[in-house]
Scaffold this motif. Sequence first.
Motif, PDB file in Angstrom:
ATOM      1  N   ARG A 129      29.800  -4.057 -30.534  1.00 57.50           N
ATOM      2  CA  ARG A 129      29.237  -2.618 -30.236  1.00 57.50           C
ATOM      3  C   ARG A 129      28.965  -1.637 -31.664  1.00 57.50           C
ATOM      4  O   ARG A 129      28.743  -0.520 -31.360  1.00 57.50           O
ATOM      5  N   VAL A 131      26.524  -1.332 -33.548  1.00 58.09           N
ATOM      6  CA  VAL A 131      25.124  -0.710 -33.842  1.00 58.09           C
ATOM      7  C   VAL A 131      25.123   0.606 -32.892  1.00 58.09           C
ATOM      8  O   VAL A 131      25.018   1.800 -33.572  1.00 58.09           O
ATOM      9  N   PRO A 132      25.342   0.473 -31.549  1.00 60.19           N
ATOM     10  CA  PRO A 132      25.342   1.543 -30.723  1.00 60.19           C
ATOM     11  C   PRO A 132      26.423   2.867 -31.129  1.00 60.19           C
ATOM     12  O   PRO A 132      26.268   3.880 -31.088  1.00 60.19           O
ATOM     13  N   THR A 133      27.540   2.270 -31.562  1.00 60.18           N
ATOM     14  CA  THR A 133      28.401   2.997 -31.923  1.00 60.18           C
ATOM     15  C   THR A 133      28.411   3.806 -33.347  1.00 60.18           C
ATOM     16  O   THR A 133      28.706   5.160 -33.222  1.00 60.18           O
ATOM     17  N   LYS A 135      25.317   4.340 -34.351  1.00 56.99           N
ATOM     18  CA  LYS A 135      24.228   5.340 -33.666  1.00 56.99           C
ATOM     19  C   LYS A 135      24.925   6.786 -32.974  1.00 56.99           C
ATOM     20  O   LYS A 135      24.400   7.990 -33.457  1.00 56.99           O
ATOM     21  N   VAL A 136      25.702   6.579 -32.323  1.00 53.89           N
ATOM     22  CA  VAL A 136      26.259   7.892 -31.738  1.00 53.89           C
ATOM     23  C   VAL A 136      27.087   8.810 -32.637  1.00 53.89           C
ATOM     24  O   VAL A 136      26.894   9.748 -32.707  1.00 53.89           O
ATOM     25  N   ASP A 139      24.524  10.295 -34.958  1.00 59.06           N
ATOM     26  CA  ASP A 139      23.668  11.664 -34.230  1.00 59.06           C
ATOM     27  C   ASP A 139      24.889  12.785 -33.992  1.00 59.06           C
ATOM     28  O   ASP A 139      24.254  14.018 -33.886  1.00 59.06           O
ATOM     29  N   TRP A 218      34.064  -0.941 -40.251  1.00 58.70           N
ATOM     30  CA  TRP A 218      33.746   0.195 -39.779  1.00 58.70           C
ATOM     31  C   TRP A 218      33.947   1.109 -40.878  1.00 58.70           C
ATOM     32  O   TRP A 218      32.779   1.734 -41.230  1.00 58.70           O
TER      33      TRP A 218
END
Length: 282
Positions: A129, A131-133, A135-136, A139, A218
Amino acid sequence: MVENRPILTLLAHLVLILGVLTVAFPVWLAFVASTHEATAFTSGVIPLWPGTHGADTYATMLGQGMSTSGAPPLLRMMANSLVMALIIACGKIAISVTSAFAIVYFRFPFRNLAFWLIFITLMLPVEVRIVPTFKVVADLGLLNSYAGLTVPLIASATATFLFRQVFLTIPDELMEAARIDGAGPMKFFRDMLIPLSRTNIAALFVILFIYGWNQYLWPLLVTTDARFYTVVAGIKRMADVADAIPQWNFVMAAVMLAMLPPVAVVVFMQRLFVKGLVETEK
């Protein structure tokens, strides 16, 4: 009944010694490499005994870092790794122990469903996960920050499951006795469950501290500012130098120094760590 045969005892010790040598030999080579000049490893012959440049190499890494790779002094990176590992370990334990307490001792709708939803997240590690992590985190403006390094890694289904199993072994009579004495849920949690789980918390702390300290992918993604480099990601940057031969003596010195905090945690908490892993009765 265990048979007392000297030949079996000797064989067991030989196997253990062979295992120790197998594990320790790469560490010894890393230490030897950190005490020689970088050119000593370009000839194809690896020295097996320490050299005379160890003090200068370690002093340079701790005080100046490697300017060729953009890595800051190692002390700064080790401090970042220490902060990250402590926040992750303490955060995971705090969230997991309270989650397990709620799941075991409170009756609410879909309680088992909530536990299994937490448990299913074991199939979704950070790498799946990521990529979405990312992104969040981007943002929310958490790149190049301790919050960005730690918050996405704090939740732990494994620790929640382990604490749940520990709490299930505690007799219900203990909770009933606490209730008769006028203890509320949080007092029972604070004064009874936490002390009974002390060894399990210690064992999990050691595991989670090493997990946080060894994080590589990470921190490499969310840190572009040298002030927030962690030591594992920093070692990667030291080894990847463009159009040049890596200075392996400095890289291996960084490896040796990066190994010290996890080893210290394991050594100082060894008794509680082993007791927390093997203890079955409360």
